[in-house]
Design an enzyme around this catalytic site. Structure first.
Site, PDB file in Angstrom:
ATOM      1  N   PHE A   1       0.870  -1.178   0.000  1.00 15.98           N
ATOM      2  CA  PHE A   1       0.000   0.000   0.000  1.00 15.98           C
ATOM      3  C   PHE A   1       0.905   1.226   0.000  1.00 15.98           C
ATOM      4  O   PHE A   1       1.113   1.861   1.046  1.00 15.98           O
ATOM      5  CB  PHE A   1      -0.908   0.008   1.232  1.00 15.98           C
ATOM      6  CG  PHE A   1      -1.956  -1.070   1.240  1.00 15.98           C
ATOM      7  CD1 PHE A   1      -3.167  -0.889   0.610  1.00 15.98           C
ATOM      8  CD2 PHE A   1      -1.717  -2.279   1.878  1.00 15.98           C
ATOM      9  CE1 PHE A   1      -4.140  -1.883   0.615  1.00 15.98           C
ATOM     10  CE2 PHE A   1      -2.673  -3.275   1.899  1.00 15.98           C
ATOM     11  CZ  PHE A   1      -3.894  -3.075   1.255  1.00 15.98           C
TER      12      PHE A   1
ATOM     13  N   PHE B   1       2.845   1.349   3.867  1.00 16.05           N
ATOM     14  CA  PHE B   1       3.120   0.063   4.491  1.00 16.05           C
ATOM     15  C   PHE B   1       2.801  -1.074   3.526  1.00 16.05           C
ATOM     16  O   PHE B   1       2.130  -0.884   2.499  1.00 16.05           O
ATOM     17  CB  PHE B   1       2.310  -0.103   5.791  1.00 16.05           C
ATOM     18  CG  PHE B   1       0.851  -0.407   5.596  1.00 16.05           C
ATOM     19  CD1 PHE B   1       0.388  -1.713   5.519  1.00 16.05           C
ATOM     20  CD2 PHE B   1      -0.075   0.624   5.496  1.00 16.05           C
ATOM     21  CE1 PHE B   1      -0.948  -1.990   5.343  1.00 16.05           C
ATOM     22  CE2 PHE B   1      -1.419   0.358   5.326  1.00 16.05           C
ATOM     23  CZ  PHE B   1      -1.857  -0.959   5.244  1.00 16.05           C
TER      24      PHE B   1
ATOM     25  N   GLU C   1       1.393  -5.157   3.585  1.00 17.79           N
ATOM     26  CA  GLU C   1       0.735  -6.185   4.381  1.00 17.79           C
ATOM     27  C   GLU C   1       1.242  -7.560   3.958  1.00 17.79           C
ATOM     28  O   GLU C   1       1.194  -7.913   2.778  1.00 17.79           O
ATOM     29  CB  GLU C   1      -0.779  -6.128   4.184  1.00 17.79           C
ATOM     30  CG  GLU C   1      -1.509  -7.257   4.897  1.00 17.79           C
ATOM     31  CD  GLU C   1      -2.959  -7.406   4.460  1.00 17.79           C
ATOM     32  OE1 GLU C   1      -3.681  -8.200   5.092  1.00 17.79           O
ATOM     33  OE2 GLU C   1      -3.361  -6.745   3.480  1.00 17.79           O
ATOM     34  N   ILE C   2       1.756  -8.330   4.912  1.00 11.18           N
ATOM     35  CA  ILE C   2       2.161  -9.706   4.661  1.00 11.18           C
ATOM     36  C   ILE C   2       0.949 -10.601   4.901  1.00 11.18           C
ATOM     37  O   ILE C   2       0.384 -10.608   5.998  1.00 11.18           O
ATOM     38  CB  ILE C   2       3.328 -10.119   5.571  1.00 11.18           C
ATOM     39  CG1 ILE C   2       4.557  -9.253   5.257  1.00 11.18           C
ATOM     40  CG2 ILE C   2       3.659 -11.594   5.396  1.00 11.18           C
ATOM     41  CD1 ILE C   2       5.729  -9.517   6.173  1.00 11.18           C
ATOM     42  N   VAL C   3       0.560 -11.351   3.865  1.00 13.61           N
ATOM     43  CA  VAL C   3      -0.649 -12.176   3.946  1.00 13.61           C
ATOM     44  C   VAL C   3      -0.304 -13.615   4.314  1.00 13.61           C
ATOM     45  O   VAL C   3      -0.844 -14.178   5.263  1.00 13.61           O
ATOM     46  CB  VAL C   3      -1.419 -12.122   2.619  1.00 13.61           C
ATOM     47  CG1 VAL C   3      -2.744 -12.892   2.743  1.00 13.61           C
ATOM     48  CG2 VAL C   3      -1.681 -10.699   2.184  1.00 13.61           C
TER      49      VAL C   3
ATOM     50  N   CYS D   1       3.089 -16.494   4.703  1.00 17.83           N
ATOM     51  CA  CYS D   1       4.541 -16.711   4.766  1.00 17.83           C
ATOM     52  C   CYS D   1       4.759 -18.172   5.132  1.00 17.83           C
ATOM     53  O   CYS D   1       4.317 -18.627   6.203  1.00 17.83           O
ATOM     54  CB  CYS D   1       5.188 -15.790   5.789  1.00 17.83           C
ATOM     55  SG  CYS D   1       6.970 -16.070   6.005  1.00 17.83           S
TER      56      CYS D   1
ATOM     57  N   VAL E   1       7.381 -21.957   4.272  1.00 20.08           N
ATOM     58  CA  VAL E   1       8.425 -22.732   3.598  1.00 20.08           C
ATOM     59  C   VAL E   1       8.011 -24.202   3.711  1.00 20.08           C
ATOM     60  O   VAL E   1       7.524 -24.642   4.760  1.00 20.08           O
ATOM     61  CB  VAL E   1       9.807 -22.509   4.246  1.00 20.08           C
ATOM     62  CG1 VAL E   1      10.860 -23.406   3.609  1.00 20.08           C
ATOM     63  CG2 VAL E   1      10.212 -21.041   4.145  1.00 20.08           C
TER      64      VAL E   1
ATOM     65  N   VAL F   1      13.973 -25.056   8.930  1.00 20.43           N
ATOM     66  CA  VAL F   1      15.103 -25.041   9.870  1.00 20.43           C
ATOM     67  C   VAL F   1      16.433 -25.015   9.115  1.00 20.43           C
ATOM     68  O   VAL F   1      17.413 -25.628   9.527  1.00 20.43           O
ATOM     69  CB  VAL F   1      15.049 -26.253  10.835  1.00 20.43           C
ATOM     70  CG1 VAL F   1      15.873 -25.961  12.084  1.00 20.43           C
ATOM     71  CG2 VAL F   1      13.638 -26.593  11.237  1.00 20.43           C
TER      72      VAL F   1
ATOM     73  N   THR G   1      14.260 -16.775   7.330  1.00 27.03           N
ATOM     74  CA  THR G   1      14.910 -15.506   7.676  1.00 27.03           C
ATOM     75  C   THR G   1      15.382 -14.776   6.434  1.00 27.03           C
ATOM     76  O   THR G   1      15.186 -13.560   6.292  1.00 27.03           O
ATOM     77  CB  THR G   1      16.107 -15.778   8.616  1.00 27.03           C
ATOM     78  OG1 THR G   1      15.630 -16.335   9.831  1.00 27.03           O
ATOM     79  CG2 THR G   1      16.863 -14.486   8.908  1.00 27.03           C
TER      80      THR G   1
ATOM     81  N   LEU H   1       3.282  -4.849   8.041  1.00 29.99           N
ATOM     82  CA  LEU H   1       2.235  -5.245   8.969  1.00 29.99           C
ATOM     83  C   LEU H   1       1.753  -6.643   8.622  1.00 29.99           C
ATOM     84  O   LEU H   1       1.704  -7.010   7.440  1.00 29.99           O
ATOM     85  CB  LEU H   1       1.052  -4.269   8.913  1.00 29.99           C
ATOM     86  CG  LEU H   1       1.240  -2.874   9.510  1.00 29.99           C
ATOM     87  CD1 LEU H   1       0.034  -2.008   9.214  1.00 29.99           C
ATOM     88  CD2 LEU H   1       1.495  -2.937  10.998  1.00 29.99           C
TER      89      LEU H   1
ATOM     90  N   ILE I   1      -5.837  -3.200   5.665  1.00 25.22           N
ATOM     91  CA  ILE I   1      -5.295  -4.509   5.982  1.00 25.22           C
ATOM     92  C   ILE I   1      -6.432  -5.471   6.323  1.00 25.22           C
ATOM     93  O   ILE I   1      -7.447  -5.083   6.904  1.00 25.22           O
ATOM     94  CB  ILE I   1      -4.298  -4.404   7.166  1.00 25.22           C
ATOM     95  CG1 ILE I   1      -3.571  -5.724   7.376  1.00 25.22           C
ATOM     96  CG2 ILE I   1      -4.974  -3.929   8.425  1.00 25.22           C
ATOM     97  CD1 ILE I   1      -2.434  -5.624   8.389  1.00 25.22           C
TER      98      ILE I   1
ATOM     99  N   TYR J   1      -7.975 -10.836  10.893  1.00 27.49           N
ATOM    100  CA  TYR J   1      -8.286 -12.250  11.103  1.00 27.49           C
ATOM    101  C   TYR J   1      -8.613 -12.477  12.575  1.00 27.49           C
ATOM    102  O   TYR J   1      -7.922 -11.963  13.469  1.00 27.49           O
ATOM    103  CB  TYR J   1      -7.099 -13.131  10.701  1.00 27.49           C
ATOM    104  CG  TYR J   1      -6.716 -13.008   9.236  1.00 27.49           C
ATOM    105  CD1 TYR J   1      -7.301 -13.820   8.275  1.00 27.49           C
ATOM    106  CD2 TYR J   1      -5.757 -12.078   8.824  1.00 27.49           C
ATOM    107  CE1 TYR J   1      -6.955 -13.707   6.942  1.00 27.49           C
ATOM    108  CE2 TYR J   1      -5.405 -11.951   7.494  1.00 27.49           C
ATOM    109  CZ  TYR J   1      -6.004 -12.776   6.545  1.00 27.49           C
ATOM    110  OH  TYR J   1      -5.674 -12.670   5.228  1.00 27.49           O
TER     111      TYR J   1
END
Length: 809
Positions: free
Chosen positions: A535, A540, A542-544, A546, A548, A554, A559, A578, A609, A612
């Site tokens: 945005f 900012f 927005e991470i929806v 994430c 792996v 590990v 990271t 955010l 944003i 949830y």
């Protein structure tokens, strides 16, 4: 009264912003009464500054921009300080009637009071009827929806109303039709925001800033290195200051309306300029005066296209200004004036050159050059006392105290300091020693000790075993097959790792054109990624999602993914991340620098944003100077150098000395500095500065003491946070004030006491000033503006007293 926007040296052109200095008619909220109010003000002040023609034919008076901002701030503070009843009356004039079936858009004062001003002494009763014949409902009917509104939200709405009235007056004064249309659009936008009580957000075909990459500021700083990196440090610093002056001039420059540029622009260029001019008005020029709208600096959101269009005329004006203002510059700054014409000619060549590297998005000066420039800026800022440096393009919000003093740093150049900088030769020698140590110790190279997982991931990335790509769907241009396959793979990864999330919802966001995904690719298959939505207009991302894939966890991939996203966001000018994290992900996000302490104001992200149930909102603020993918290795390198320096110093002082025998010989004590070897390990005697007696406290010269108090009082009264304390609080303004405050005090009363010779000691003077701040904090709650002003002004007062040696705390 009309006030023109101007640059730092008051170079102007383009449209003017008219300010409503004093309200004339309490019915400014309705269209008809706004016209009447504007007409009355024009009659009262017909020839003060001339019409807002939108041309560049005239320059404003000295300091006009700052005066305009101060007047807006003063009027807003005046309205913010009104009693609640008058504030509600002001809001009612812009609030739709809540009675069923009524279409009235704002309460209008009765005929007999229509010329009275609600911002001064007029306060209508809540049972007075609206003058609109189609309404006739009471004032209470227009503010029924405001029950329970907080003081902050009320002030935000009142601020938007003041901005709206200034825009309306500007719209009446300006002659250029393109400018008038923009003012009308922003007026209607703010009008709708007041009615709906929502944050003003500009959406539409103009797009979101930044509009071009690289931005002008980045290109200009790249130009400084590209063209002048061979110069000596002092000469390079001079050229950097020239570049800053140019960018500051651009940020405060008023562009000509498109109607005045048609003659010297081709059809295509004229169309592009009209779009950029509209963007400049909406995002840069008007928000500089109307802080209800988010403000952007011109140099940070526009790029080569706009600069090419305006450079020739702007450069001519800047050269003329340099010549006319030469004598006003300090002697040590006149080299900037001398170098400016050469700088402009060289920049013009790179601006017109199609293959110039400074306009390449991937071009970046070496990190050492950037760090050196930042260090010089910090040193300059440290050496300038009592000033606020705002050269980075950030504008403080109107109404916010600008004299926020940072914590005082230890002066490392003073003789009393125990700090000293390490010579560059020492650091270079330590770095060389670390490298040689690694080369000798083969086992450490083959089997690194305590190497971080992030280092292993970086090694894989360098070997091209893994790759990082930002991918997304598009409806306007073809999407290649590889991208589609990667998006399908990422959808599968998110679905497997986030089983609580519906697959349809994941598919919807991954393939949504407004969302992008940072994909981690291994053997041409996505093994992880971060789905996000930027945005840029709100500042900012927005991470929806994430995640792996399980078999690759590990290993440090998570990271490194987040570090890549941080660097990507910084590159796009977005410095805030955010996300809503579930209970299983909170630990991961904490390790990545996220916190539950949200630094962004809620209106910035509320409604944008996705929220949830059962998740925790977390925030990460990014620093534009940090390269996150290199951060861990830089810290590790610094740690190795520090250990090497400690080892060197330890080897230097590792010497066994005989014990002290003086005590056996009968001496009761010895000076510390006489202990053998103590100085060799770096110990230095603490030379305590002699306590300076308060010469003015016990001074036999009362005039000298009074002059010192007068200087402090004068400085305090002119501070930006002093406005609540300039005069006594009246019972009419705050009826219950004297029920709580038994010993009132204000700056006017202190000035009167000073004239009468009341302050014969500094204790009396300090006691009255302390009463001002303690009374304010006792009566007001900590979240109020008054409380913050008291804290800011108290710190400033203490600083001024210390400067005169009158403070011993």
């Amino acid at each position: 009264m009309t006030y023109a926007n101007s640059n730092k040296k008051n170079m102007s052109g383009g449209s003017l912003i008219a300010l409503k200095e004093d309200a004339i008619d309490g019915n400014a909220g309705s269209n008809g009464n706004v016209n009447q109010q504007t007409h009355q003000q024009q009659q009262q002040q017909p020839q003060q500054n001339g019409p807002s023609s939108g041309s560049a034919s005239s320059a404003p008076a000295e300091g006009t921009r700052q005066n305009s901002l101060q007047r807006i701030q003063q009027r807003k503070q005046k309205v913010f300080n009104l009693p609640i009843s008058q504030k509600l009356a002001k809001l009612s004039m812009y609030s739709a009637c809540q009675a069923e079936g009524c279409r009235c858009t704002g309460w209008k004062t009765p005929q007999e009071n229509r010329h009275r001003d609600v911002e001064s002494s007029y306060c209508p009763e809540f049972n007075e009827e609206c003058r609109n014949t189609n309404c006739r409902h009471t004032l209470q009917s227009h503010i029924a929806h405001l029950d329970g509104i907080s003081g902050v939200e009320m002030n935000n709405l009142l601020g938007a109303i003041i901005d709206m009235e200034n825009l309306f007056m500007s719209m009446q004064r300006v002659d250029d039709e393109d400018t008038k249309k923009v003012y009308l659009y922003l007026f209607r936008l703010l009008r709708q925001c007041v009615i709906t009580r929502q944050q003003a957000v500009i959406r539409g075909p103009l797009g979101d800033p930044p509009f071009e990459s690289p931005c002008i500021a980045k290109a200009v700083y790249s130009f400084v290195f590209y063209k002048y990196h061979h110069l000596s440090p002092n000469e390079l610093q001079t050229m950097t200051e020239v570049a800053k002056t140019f960018l500051n001039f651009l940020n405060h420059y008023n562009f000509e309306p498109p109607s005045l540029r048609k003659a010297d622009l081709k059809n295509e260029d004229a169309s592009t300029y009209k779009i950029n001019y509209t963007r400049w008005l909406v995002f840069c020029h008007v928000p500089a005066f109307c802080n209800s709208l988010r403000h952007f600096e011109t140099s940070l959101v526009f790029g080569r296209t706009l600069l090419r269009t305006v450079f020739q005329y702007m450069a001519q004006q800047l050269k003329k200004k340099c010549i006319s203002e030469r004598d006003r510059f300090p002697a040590d700054k006149r080299s900037i004036i001398t170098q400016m014409p050469k700088f402009l000619e060289a920049l013009k060549g790179e601006l017109l050159k199609d293959e110039s590297p400074i306009w390449d998005q991937t071009y970046r000066p070496p990190s050492a050059f950037l760090m050196q420039q930042r260090k010089r800026q910090q040193d300059t800022a440290t050496n300038v006392s009592g000033t606020v440096n705002n050269a980075n393009g950030k504008r403080a919000n109107i109404g916010e105290p600008i004299h926020k003093r940072p914590k005082k740093d230890v002066d490392r150049n003073s003789g009393d300091s125990n700090y000293e900088d390490l010579p560059d030769e020492t650091v270079i020698r330590a770095m060389k020693a670390v490298s040689e140590s690694k080369a000798i110790n083969k086992t450490e190279i083959l089997f690194p000790v305590n190497v971080s997982r992030d280092e292993n991931v970086k090694a894989e990335e360098q070997q091209r075993a893994i790759e990082f790509h930002v991918v997304g769907n598009s409806l306007t241009k073809p999407v290649d097959k590889e991208t589609i396959l990667w998006l399908l793979g990422l959808q599968s990864v998110f679905a497997h790792q986030l089983p609580e999330m519906p697959r349809e919802y994941i598919s919807q966001l991954v393939f949504d054109t407004k969302h992008k995904t940072l994909a981690l690719i291994k053997e041409n298959m996505p093994i992880g990624g971060i789905c996000f939505r930027p945005f840029p207009s709100q500042g900012f991302t927005e991470i929806v999602f994430c995640a792996v894939t399980m078999s690759e966890q590990v290993k440090g991939y998570g990271t490194h993914l987040m570090n890549h996203l941080k660097d990507y966001s910084i590159q796009k000018g977005v410095l805030h991340l955010l996300t809503y994290a579930d209970c299983d992900a909170i630990g991961y996000f904490k390790k990545q620098g996220f916190s539950k302490d949200i630094k962004l104001a809620r209106p910035v992200y509320a409604g944008f944003i996705k929220e949830y149930d059962g998740a925790t909102l977390m925030h990460c603020e990014l620093h534009p100077s940090i390269v996150n993918t290199q951060f861990i290795s830089v810290i590790r390198r610094q740690s190795e150098i520090l250990k090497e320096l400690i080892a060197e110093r330890h080897n230097e002082v590792q010497k066994v000395r005989p014990g002290l025998t003086c005590f056996k010989e009968g001496l009761p004590s010895i000076p510390v500095e006489s202990i053998p070897g103590l100085r060799d390990i770096g110990w230095k005697p603490q030379t305590r500065a002699p306590r300076t007696s308060r010469p003015l406290e016990e001074s036999t010269d009362p005039e000298k003491l009074a002059a010192s108090f007068a200087a402090v009082l004068q400085a305090v009264r002119h501070h930006a946070s002093a406005w609540p304390f300039l005069k006594p609080v009246t019972a009419a303004e705050v009826p219950d004030y004297y029920d709580h405050i038994k010993y009132p005090m204000d700056l006017k009363t202190m000035a009167d006491r000073l004239k009468r010779g009341y302050y014969v000691t500094r204790r009396l003077f300090m006691a009255d000033m302390a009463h001002i701040f303690s009374n304010c904090r006792f009566y007001n709650s900590p979240e109020t503006e008054y409380y913050r002003c008291a804290n800011n002004l108290e710190r400033y007062f203490q600083t001024k007293m210390r400067e005169l040696g009158l403070w011993d705390k």
